[in-house]
Design a protein around this motif. Structure first.
Motif, PDB file in Angstrom:
ATOM      1  N   ASP A 135      51.421  50.865  39.721  1.00  0.00           N
ATOM      2  CA  ASP A 135      51.407  51.813  40.748  1.00  0.00           C
ATOM      3  C   ASP A 135      50.919  50.995  41.941  1.00  0.00           C
ATOM      4  OD1 ASP A 135      51.331  53.871  42.657  1.00  0.00           O
ATOM      5  OD2 ASP A 135      50.853  55.270  41.279  1.00  0.00           O
ATOM      6  N   PRO A 136      51.659  50.757  43.073  1.00  0.00           N
ATOM      7  CA  PRO A 136      51.261  50.044  43.993  1.00  0.00           C
ATOM      8  C   PRO A 136      50.296  51.016  44.865  1.00  0.00           C
ATOM      9  CG  PRO A 136      53.527  50.231  44.323  1.00  0.00           C
ATOM     10  CD  PRO A 136      53.323  50.735  42.910  1.00  0.00           C
ATOM     11  N   ASN A 137      50.404  52.315  44.813  1.00  0.00           N
ATOM     12  CA  ASN A 137      49.546  53.285  45.642  1.00  0.00           C
ATOM     13  C   ASN A 137      48.300  53.592  44.857  1.00  0.00           C
ATOM     14  OD1 ASN A 137      51.727  53.721  47.307  1.00  0.00           O
ATOM     15  ND2 ASN A 137      52.922  54.764  45.982  1.00  0.00           N
ATOM     16  N   LEU A 138      47.872  53.054  43.900  1.00  0.00           N
ATOM     17  CA  LEU A 138      46.543  53.271  43.229  1.00  0.00           C
ATOM     18  C   LEU A 138      45.182  52.689  44.209  1.00  0.00           C
ATOM     19  CD1 LEU A 138      47.376  53.038  39.419  1.00  0.00           C
ATOM     20  CD2 LEU A 138      46.282  54.962  40.718  1.00  0.00           C
ATOM     21  N   ARG A 139      44.214  53.136  44.063  1.00  0.00           N
ATOM     22  CA  ARG A 139      43.128  52.513  45.004  1.00  0.00           C
ATOM     23  C   ARG A 139      41.983  52.432  43.907  1.00  0.00           C
ATOM     24  NH1 ARG A 139      46.677  50.985  47.393  1.00  0.00           N
ATOM     25  NH2 ARG A 139      47.545  51.888  49.197  1.00  0.00           N
ATOM     26  N   PHE A 140      41.391  51.218  43.865  1.00  0.00           N
ATOM     27  CA  PHE A 140      40.427  50.970  42.883  1.00  0.00           C
ATOM     28  C   PHE A 140      39.686  49.764  43.197  1.00  0.00           C
ATOM     29  CE2 PHE A 140      44.429  48.791  41.926  1.00  0.00           C
ATOM     30  CZ  PHE A 140      43.965  47.647  41.493  1.00  0.00           C
ATOM     31  N   ALA A 141      38.586  49.541  42.554  1.00  0.00           N
ATOM     32  CA  ALA A 141      37.837  48.224  42.705  1.00  0.00           C
ATOM     33  C   ALA A 141      37.523  47.728  41.162  1.00  0.00           C
ATOM     34  CB  ALA A 141      36.343  48.487  43.395  1.00  0.00           C
ATOM     35  N   VAL A 142      37.559  46.745  41.003  1.00  0.00           N
ATOM     36  CA  VAL A 142      37.544  45.912  39.899  1.00  0.00           C
ATOM     37  C   VAL A 142      36.069  45.204  39.775  1.00  0.00           C
ATOM     38  CG1 VAL A 142      38.447  43.949  38.472  1.00  0.00           C
ATOM     39  CG2 VAL A 142      39.852  45.669  39.394  1.00  0.00           C
ATOM     40  N   GLU A 143      35.418  45.483  38.430  1.00  0.00           N
ATOM     41  CA  GLU A 143      33.852  44.865  38.303  1.00  0.00           C
ATOM     42  C   GLU A 143      34.180  43.264  38.078  1.00  0.00           C
ATOM     43  OE1 GLU A 143      30.541  43.835  38.344  1.00  0.00           O
ATOM     44  OE2 GLU A 143      30.809  45.798  38.232  1.00  0.00           O
ATOM     45  N   GLU A 144      33.800  42.304  39.107  1.00  0.00           N
ATOM     46  CA  GLU A 144      34.255  41.148  38.933  1.00  0.00           C
ATOM     47  C   GLU A 144      33.196  40.216  37.891  1.00  0.00           C
ATOM     48  OE1 GLU A 144      36.994  39.467  39.878  1.00  0.00           O
ATOM     49  OE2 GLU A 144      37.717  41.397  40.837  1.00  0.00           O
ATOM     50  N   ASP A 145      32.110  40.859  37.730  1.00  0.00           N
ATOM     51  CA  ASP A 145      31.315  40.295  36.897  1.00  0.00           C
ATOM     52  C   ASP A 145      31.467  40.093  35.210  1.00  0.00           C
ATOM     53  OD1 ASP A 145      29.448  39.818  38.832  1.00  0.00           O
ATOM     54  OD2 ASP A 145      28.315  41.629  38.625  1.00  0.00           O
ATOM     55  N   ILE A 146      32.624  40.824  34.948  1.00  0.00           N
ATOM     56  CA  ILE A 146      33.032  41.022  33.573  1.00  0.00           C
ATOM     57  C   ILE A 146      34.087  39.905  33.494  1.00  0.00           C
ATOM     58  CG2 ILE A 146      34.037  42.266  31.868  1.00  0.00           C
ATOM     59  CD1 ILE A 146      32.562  44.943  33.007  1.00  0.00           C
ATOM     60  N   GLU A 147      33.936  39.119  32.523  1.00  0.00           N
ATOM     61  CA  GLU A 147      34.940  37.958  32.331  1.00  0.00           C
ATOM     62  C   GLU A 147      36.353  38.432  31.805  1.00  0.00           C
ATOM     63  OE1 GLU A 147      34.646  34.508  33.306  1.00  0.00           O
ATOM     64  OE2 GLU A 147      33.107  35.090  34.483  1.00  0.00           O
ATOM     65  N   GLY A 148      37.354  37.704  32.155  1.00  0.00           N
ATOM     66  CA  GLY A 148      38.525  38.235  31.440  1.00  0.00           C
ATOM     67  C   GLY A 148      39.049  39.318  31.830  1.00  0.00           C
TER      68      GLY A 148
END
Length: 79
Positions: free
Chosen positions: A10-23
């Protein structure tokens, strides 16, 4: 690749991914911060899970599909 998989669903979702977690795994998916919209008066995002939030199973299936497409192009990339 996790962000790309979520946006492919869904290209309309807004979110932030925790980059400190690998994989690209369930742990990282569970650490995603979801946004429910934007408050235009305050000019900020509203944190909260959207109704159309994908499940880990949906994201995992999209990741598998994306990896297969990438692997299928291996020959072309090596040319």
């Amino acid at each position: 690749m996790l962000s790309e998989a979520i946006l492919a669903i869904d290209p309309n979702l807004r979110f932030a991914v925790e980059e400190d977690i690998e994989g690209d795994n369930e742990e990282k998916f569970n650490a995603v911060t979801w946004y429910n919209g934007v408050d235009s008066e305050l000019n900020c995002v509203i944190e909260g899970e959207p109704e159309n939030k994908p499940t880990w199973a949906e994201v995992e299936a999209e990741l598998t599909k994306m990896r297969a497409e990438y692997d299928a192009q291996d020959y072309s990339r090596k040319r």
